[in-house]
Scaffold this motif. Structure first.
Motif, PDB file in Angstrom:
ATOM      1  N   TYR B  41       0.849  -1.191   0.000  1.00  8.00           N
ATOM      2  CA  TYR B  41       0.000   0.000   0.000  1.00  8.00           C
ATOM      3  C   TYR B  41       0.882   1.238   0.000  1.00  8.00           C
ATOM      4  O   TYR B  41       2.001   1.219   0.523  1.00  8.00           O
ATOM      5  CB  TYR B  41      -0.891   0.045   1.249  1.00  8.00           C
ATOM      6  CG  TYR B  41      -1.850  -1.111   1.367  1.00  8.00           C
ATOM      7  CD1 TYR B  41      -1.475  -2.282   2.027  1.00  8.00           C
ATOM      8  CD2 TYR B  41      -3.128  -1.049   0.814  1.00  8.00           C
ATOM      9  CE1 TYR B  41      -2.345  -3.348   2.140  1.00  8.00           C
ATOM     10  CE2 TYR B  41      -4.006  -2.108   0.915  1.00  8.00           C
ATOM     11  CZ  TYR B  41      -3.611  -3.263   1.588  1.00  8.00           C
ATOM     12  OH  TYR B  41      -4.473  -4.329   1.691  1.00  8.00           O
ATOM     13  N   LEU B  42       0.356   2.320  -0.548  1.00  7.17           N
ATOM     14  CA  LEU B  42       1.017   3.613  -0.516  1.00  7.17           C
ATOM     15  C   LEU B  42       0.099   4.598   0.213  1.00  7.17           C
ATOM     16  O   LEU B  42      -1.095   4.704  -0.127  1.00  7.17           O
ATOM     17  CB  LEU B  42       1.290   4.120  -1.933  1.00  7.17           C
ATOM     18  CG  LEU B  42       1.630   5.614  -2.082  1.00  7.17           C
ATOM     19  CD1 LEU B  42       2.886   5.980  -1.294  1.00  7.17           C
ATOM     20  CD2 LEU B  42       1.787   5.979  -3.564  1.00  7.17           C
ATOM     21  N   GLN B  43       0.662   5.269   1.192  1.00  9.21           N
ATOM     22  CA  GLN B  43      -0.084   6.331   1.865  1.00  9.21           C
ATOM     23  C   GLN B  43       0.584   7.666   1.513  1.00  9.21           C
ATOM     24  O   GLN B  43       1.651   7.984   2.040  1.00  9.21           O
ATOM     25  CB  GLN B  43      -0.111   6.130   3.376  1.00  9.21           C
ATOM     26  CG  GLN B  43      -1.006   7.127   4.093  1.00  9.21           C
ATOM     27  CD  GLN B  43      -1.158   6.829   5.575  1.00  9.21           C
ATOM     28  OE1 GLN B  43      -0.258   6.278   6.213  1.00  9.21           O
ATOM     29  NE2 GLN B  43      -2.303   7.189   6.144  1.00  9.21           N
ATOM     30  N   LYS B  44      -0.032   8.408   0.612  1.00  9.67           N
ATOM     31  CA  LYS B  44       0.491   9.706   0.238  1.00  9.67           C
ATOM     32  C   LYS B  44       0.246  10.694   1.377  1.00  9.67           C
ATOM     33  O   LYS B  44      -0.666  10.487   2.185  1.00  9.67           O
ATOM     34  CB  LYS B  44      -0.165  10.190  -1.058  1.00  9.67           C
ATOM     35  CG  LYS B  44       0.147   9.303  -2.250  1.00  9.67           C
ATOM     36  CD  LYS B  44      -0.437   9.857  -3.538  1.00  9.67           C
ATOM     37  CE  LYS B  44      -0.066   8.975  -4.718  1.00  9.67           C
ATOM     38  NZ  LYS B  44      -0.581   9.508  -6.014  1.00  9.67           N
ATOM     39  N   PRO B  45       1.047  11.734   1.452  1.00  6.57           N
ATOM     40  CA  PRO B  45       0.914  12.688   2.566  1.00  6.57           C
ATOM     41  C   PRO B  45      -0.507  13.205   2.725  1.00  6.57           C
ATOM     42  O   PRO B  45      -1.119  13.670   1.764  1.00  6.57           O
ATOM     43  CB  PRO B  45       1.873  13.815   2.164  1.00  6.57           C
ATOM     44  CG  PRO B  45       2.915  13.134   1.329  1.00  6.57           C
ATOM     45  CD  PRO B  45       2.171  12.074   0.576  1.00  6.57           C
ATOM     46  N   GLY B  46      -1.044  13.068   3.938  1.00  6.68           N
ATOM     47  CA  GLY B  46      -2.370  13.566   4.253  1.00  6.68           C
ATOM     48  C   GLY B  46      -3.516  12.755   3.680  1.00  6.68           C
ATOM     49  O   GLY B  46      -4.670  13.198   3.736  1.00  6.68           O
ATOM     50  N   GLN B  47      -3.223  11.580   3.119  1.00 11.40           N
ATOM     51  CA  GLN B  47      -4.279  10.765   2.506  1.00 11.40           C
ATOM     52  C   GLN B  47      -4.418   9.409   3.191  1.00 11.40           C
ATOM     53  O   GLN B  47      -3.565   9.002   3.986  1.00 11.40           O
ATOM     54  CB  GLN B  47      -3.979  10.553   1.018  1.00 11.40           C
ATOM     55  CG  GLN B  47      -4.003  11.829   0.194  1.00 11.40           C
ATOM     56  CD  GLN B  47      -3.847  11.539  -1.296  1.00 11.40           C
ATOM     57  OE1 GLN B  47      -4.082  10.426  -1.763  1.00 11.40           O
ATOM     58  NE2 GLN B  47      -3.460  12.558  -2.046  1.00 11.40           N
ATOM     59  N   VAL B  88       5.831   9.897  -3.916  1.00  6.24           N
ATOM     60  CA  VAL B  88       6.278  10.123  -2.538  1.00  6.24           C
ATOM     61  C   VAL B  88       5.194   9.722  -1.548  1.00  6.24           C
ATOM     62  O   VAL B  88       3.999   9.844  -1.821  1.00  6.24           O
ATOM     63  CB  VAL B  88       6.693  11.584  -2.301  1.00  6.24           C
ATOM     64  CG1 VAL B  88       7.846  11.984  -3.191  1.00  6.24           C
ATOM     65  CG2 VAL B  88       5.521  12.527  -2.446  1.00  6.24           C
ATOM     66  N   GLY B  89       5.652   9.227  -0.401  1.00  6.06           N
ATOM     67  CA  GLY B  89       4.725   8.815   0.638  1.00  6.06           C
ATOM     68  C   GLY B  89       5.297   7.648   1.416  1.00  6.06           C
ATOM     69  O   GLY B  89       6.472   7.306   1.291  1.00  6.06           O
ATOM     70  N   ASP B  90       4.424   7.031   2.209  1.00  6.10           N
ATOM     71  CA  ASP B  90       4.826   5.878   3.019  1.00  6.10           C
ATOM     72  C   ASP B  90       4.296   4.600   2.384  1.00  6.10           C
ATOM     73  O   ASP B  90       3.105   4.485   2.109  1.00  6.10           O
ATOM     74  CB  ASP B  90       4.281   6.016   4.437  1.00  6.10           C
ATOM     75  CG  ASP B  90       4.869   7.203   5.173  1.00  6.10           C
ATOM     76  OD1 ASP B  90       4.128   7.896   5.892  1.00  6.10           O
ATOM     77  OD2 ASP B  90       6.078   7.448   5.011  1.00  6.10           O
TER      78      ASP B  90
END
Lengths: 116, 111
Positions: B41-47, B88-90
């Motif tokens: 999974y990708l967690q984009k900033p603030g999402q 970019v993101g986690d």
């Protein structure tokens, strides 16, 4: 397009309970599960439990057993997560997500703050 | 509980360059049905998190083909062939075989 819309932010006192809702719309599936995943500030993701609404079968992560209850109202396509005996460590963003193991659609998150 | 261990925990990449994230599980994620229940999974900033890869190597709908997943058993890798600013993101790996479902600690990708 599937949408999961969650209820708004909550501020709770230690020892109290919180109940967060998650309403599904768009393309739905009859036996899809809804899970709840939380994320403490600056931390990773933690699966709390889930439910298959049409079967009313729920399963919970052991560490939340006895404190979390997940229910569903099929008539309104809404799932609820209630967490009791809140403590400061429960301060987190709570997400609902469609799926049981693999989560393909996520709600926007509900911030629950536990503070005296 | 199954422990998912990601490396590195942070990654800084120049746009256009490749990136790779490793994920190791404490038990095999291969089911008797032949499928391996490893996801990214990708967690984009603030999402909210969004799926990238399911069952080790299948891209979720709408995910660009610069993303690829590989691995088996307990060792898995997510690769981005040419990183773009929107990546970019986690990134989190996750297992969906053993209850409770668990996630890695996350890898922060920066440009």
């Amino acid at each position: 397009q599937v949408q999961l819309v969650q209820s708004g932010a909550e501020v709770k006192k230690p020892g109290s309970s919180v109940k967060v809702s998650c309403k599904a719309s768009g393309v739905t599936c009859s036996k899809c599960a809804i899970s709840w995943v939380r994320q403490a500030p600056g931390r990773g993701l933690e699966w709390m439990g889930g439910i298959i609404p049409v079967l009313e079968i729920a399963n919970y992560a052991q560490r939340f057993q006895g404190r979390v209850t997940i229910t569903a109202d099929e008539s309104t396509s809404t799932t609820y997560m209630e967490l009791t005996s809140l403590r400061s460590e429960d301060t987190a963003l709570y997400y609902c997500a469609r799926g049981w193991g693999f989560f393909d659609y996520w709600g926007q998150g509900t911030l629950v703050t536990v503070s005296s | 509980d199954i422990v998912m261990t990601q490396t590195p925990l942070s990654l800084s990449v120049t746009p256009g360059q490749p990136a790779s994230i490793s994920c190791k599980s404490s038990q095999s994620l291969l089911h008797s049905d032949g499928k391996t229940y490893l996801y990214w999974y990708l967690q984009k900033p603030g999402q909210s998190p969004q799926p990238v890869i399911y069952e080790v190597s299948s891209r979720f709908s709408g995910v660009p083909d610069r993303f690829s997943g590989s691995g088996s058993g307990t060792d898995f890798t997510l690769k981005i062939s040419r990183v773009e600013a929107e990546d970019v993101g986690d990134y989190y790996c996750s297992q969906g075989l053993h209850l409770p479902y668990t996630f890695g600690q996350g890898t922060k990708l920066a440009i």
